[in-house]
Design a protein around this motif. Structure first.
Motif, PDB file in Angstrom:
ATOM      1  N   UNK A 361       2.862 -97.932  -0.740  1.00  0.00           N
ATOM      2  CA  UNK A 361       1.498 -97.762  -0.246  1.00  0.00           C
ATOM      3  C   UNK A 361       0.619 -97.219  -1.366  1.00  0.00           C
ATOM      4  N   UNK A 362      -0.637 -97.658  -1.396  1.00  0.00           N
ATOM      5  CA  UNK A 362      -1.653 -97.078  -2.274  1.00  0.00           C
ATOM      6  C   UNK A 362      -2.776 -96.544  -1.391  1.00  0.00           C
ATOM      7  N   UNK A 363      -3.112 -95.267  -1.545  1.00  0.00           N
ATOM      8  CA  UNK A 363      -4.258 -94.681  -0.861  1.00  0.00           C
ATOM      9  C   UNK A 363      -5.409 -94.653  -1.858  1.00  0.00           C
ATOM     10  N   UNK A 364      -6.424 -95.458  -1.598  1.00  0.00           N
ATOM     11  CA  UNK A 364      -7.585 -95.581  -2.480  1.00  0.00           C
ATOM     12  C   UNK A 364      -8.711 -94.704  -1.943  1.00  0.00           C
ATOM     13  N   UNK A 365      -9.005 -93.629  -2.657  1.00  0.00           N
ATOM     14  CA  UNK A 365     -10.050 -92.690  -2.248  1.00  0.00           C
ATOM     15  C   UNK A 365     -11.352 -93.064  -2.952  1.00  0.00           C
ATOM     16  N   UNK A 366     -12.275 -93.647  -2.205  1.00  0.00           N
ATOM     17  CA  UNK A 366     -13.570 -94.061  -2.768  1.00  0.00           C
ATOM     18  C   UNK A 366     -14.599 -92.998  -2.390  1.00  0.00           C
ATOM     19  N   UNK A 381      -9.597-101.808  -4.925  1.00  0.00           N
ATOM     20  CA  UNK A 381      -8.231-102.278  -4.728  1.00  0.00           C
ATOM     21  C   UNK A 381      -8.089-102.965  -3.374  1.00  0.00           C
ATOM     22  N   UNK A 382      -8.759-102.404  -2.362  1.00  0.00           N
ATOM     23  CA  UNK A 382      -8.645-102.957  -1.011  1.00  0.00           C
ATOM     24  C   UNK A 382      -9.147-104.394  -0.956  1.00  0.00           C
ATOM     25  N   UNK A 383     -10.193-104.703  -1.712  1.00  0.00           N
ATOM     26  CA  UNK A 383     -10.723-106.065  -1.722  1.00  0.00           C
ATOM     27  C   UNK A 383      -9.819-107.023  -2.479  1.00  0.00           C
ATOM     28  N   UNK A 392      -7.710 -97.655   2.467  1.00  0.00           N
ATOM     29  CA  UNK A 392      -8.998 -97.336   1.836  1.00  0.00           C
ATOM     30  C   UNK A 392      -9.647 -96.170   2.577  1.00  0.00           C
ATOM     31  N   UNK A 393     -10.033 -95.126   1.827  1.00  0.00           N
ATOM     32  CA  UNK A 393     -10.618 -93.913   2.408  1.00  0.00           C
ATOM     33  C   UNK A 393     -12.030 -93.742   1.880  1.00  0.00           C
TER      34      UNK A 393
END
Length: 558
Positions: A361-366, A381-383, A392-393
């Protein structure tokens, strides 16, 4: 006006700039990211953002116009055609014929959990894929939460935290690494009292002017909505359905992220999202990759959940991808915290390839990329994710105001029910219903984008002034990280540690303060600082930097 399209990927594929722009725009139209009837940027704006000629932009528009994808009228601009037939729904999950690398597994039907407050949950059962069998499942704590919530759904019992036999965090008391706790920003002792304090520390973001007036109008309308008998059914544990729809529309247009409202879970700020994700995905002694330096709140959440942090070093372009022996990564590619650097597309693709290889898992904090001063936008990354690896956070605390505690996560299909079940333990009743409905109205009526444009112009002027003053008066004291977005600048001290301590002491005497970034480091390193500017006017910025120059003169004369 700004949109997010896959220009860089298309440029690598097709070579010619006008073709890359054409294919990127066409892809956005076909997958619903660019909604039918929406206005597109001018050719001049596209040329400025993507570093191409206006002729190339016009040629791309001509191709789209000839094929019926867009409509154009003199004096009105260019719009996505609303006459296109057979387009996929706005929140379509697929952008191509490529199949995800992970095939869905038959996750136990008994582990399916439906939110009792969400009447659409069961109706959407077939639209959500199960979690892939080769991707790490929930932590033991997360699985217990799901089981408990499932039993409560069957028995019709209230789901309160008192029902659990043990407190999942009680055993963690005393185990936190207190070196990661925030340090004090200020020390007002021995100051020159005739000077007014000037703070470059992170501010409380506030609304003002027409943005504040529009927000008050939205709050008043939301208050009236709450009197409607239909209101209660629109706000489940996952959050107000209108706001989730508005977030999906906004992310599609500005980030290129295609998501369905049922994938979005609203929480009381992004930190609550991160804490819940840590509890759901981390077992005791699990290795978790985290940028170094990083936001120390994430580090504390990992430690509190029993995880072991693997520090990932950075350079002037962000995190350095490696073949980590882990199945969870927290990363801030849109604007790394605290350095502010933006992760290049090639490294983003390397992170996704790592997640695919390790079924991680990758948690992408935007957290802070709404305000951008220049440069070409890069897809999150989510796109770019094709294997449902990325969570995506996002948050509204910096783009709106600090007191608006609304954060959200865009979850991979099949995982949102687990986050909803965990959230229900802490918030059995939907929270911030008034603010959520007001924000939905604020976004749907276009006020949010107008607010962002106003604040971008204001903050850009302050950013340029701060950068100019630092280059002129503090030249050589800090190595400033390159950035073209966000509300602070990050610098690494270039002199000795002893000189930094004397410099900071002299600055305090002159009543100038900033955030020391030492608490962001996971491993030892040189002194570093964060200078925020959103709250400051031109006079304060100039005066503050002049005082810092005086502080350094006092240090260097010793």
């Amino acid at each position: 006006m700004e949109i997010m399209i896959s220009y860089q990927r298309q440029l690598e594929r097709h070579g010619h700039k006008y073709l890359a722009l054409y294919y990127a725009l066409r892809e956005g139209i076909l997958n619903g990211t660019l909604a039918r009837g929406s206005r597109l940027p001018s050719t001049r704006k596209l040329a400025e953002v993507y570093g191409i000629s206006r002729g190339s932009a016009a040629e791309a528009y001509d191709l789209l116009l000839a094929e019926g994808y867009v409509e154009s009228a003199v004096g009105r601009g260019t719009y996505v055609s609303d006459q296109l037939a057979g387009l996929p729904p706005l929140h379509s999950n697929s952008t191509s014929n490529e199949q995800p690398h992970h095939q869905p597994s038959a996750w136990s039907q008994s582990n399916r959990v439906y939110d009792n407050d969400d009447p659409n949950a069961k109706a959407n059962e077939n639209e959500n894929e199960d979690l892939p069998s080769d991707r790490p499942q929930l932590s033991r704590w997360g699985q217990r939460v799901l089981d408990l919530d499932h039993r409560s759904s069957i028995q019709g019992q209230p789901n309160n935290s008192e029902q659990t036999s043990t407190n999942p965090i009680s055993s963690l008391h005393g185990s936190l690494n207190h070196s990661l706790l925030p340090t004090h920003l200020y020390d007002h002792a021995c100051t020159e009292e005739h000077l007014s304090p000037i703070s470059f520390a992170p501010p409380d973001i506030l609304l003002s002017g027409s943005s504040l007036a529009a927000w008050k109008t939205a709050l008043a309308a939301a208050s009236r909505d709450m009197q409607s008998p239909d209101f209660a059914g629109s706000t489940g544990i996952a959050g107000d359905e209108r706001l989730r729809e508005a977030i999906c529309t906004h992310l599609g247009r500005t980030r290129g992220i295609q998501a369905k409202p049922e994938q979005v879970v609203l929480c009381s700020g992004s930190m609550e999202v991160i804490v819940l994700l840590c509890q759901l995905l981390i077992n005791e002694q699990d290795d978790v990759v985290l940028e170094d330096p990083c936001y120390n709140g994430i580090a504390r959440a990992i430690i509190a959940s029993g995880g072991q942090i693997i520090p990932a070093p950075l350079d002037r372009h962000g995190i350095l991808p490696q073949d980590w022996a882990s199945q969870l990564l927290f990363v801030t590619p849109g604007r790394q915290f605290p350095t502010g650097v933006i992760l290049p597309l090639a490294r983003r693709q390397q992170l996704l390839q790592w997640a695919d290889r390790h079924s991680a898992w990758i948690v992408e904090d935007d957290y802070d990329s709404e305000f951008r001063w220049g440069g070409r936008p890069i897809e999150p990354l989510k796109a770019l994710d094709t294997s449902e690896s990325v969570i995506y956070v996002g948050s509204f605390s910096k783009s709106m105001f600090s007191g608006l505690r609304i954060g959200y996560a865009v979850m991979p299909p099949g995982l949102s029910s687990a986050l909803i079940a965990a959230k229900k333990l802490y918030d059995p009743l939907p929270s911030s219903q008034l603010e959520q409905r007001a924000l939905a109205r604020f976004m749907m009526r276009g006020e949010y984008m107008r607010h962002l444009r106003r604040m971008t112009r204001l903050y850009r002027a302050r950013f340029d002034l701060l950068q100019q003053q630092m280059d002129e008066q503090l030249n050589g004291l800090f190595e400033w990280m390159p950035t073209d977005s966000g509300l602070h600048r990050y610098g690494i001290w270039t002199q000795s540690v002893e000189q930094y301590e004397r410099f900071r002491q002299q600055a305090r005497q002159l009543q100038v303060y900033w955030r020391d970034a030492a608490d962001s480091r996971l491993t030892p390193g040189p002194p570093s600082v964060c200078f925020s500017f959103a709250q400051m006017d031109e006079l304060q910025i100039r005066e503050g930097i002049q005082r810092l120059q005086l502080a350094w003169q006092r240090v260097s004369q010793v």
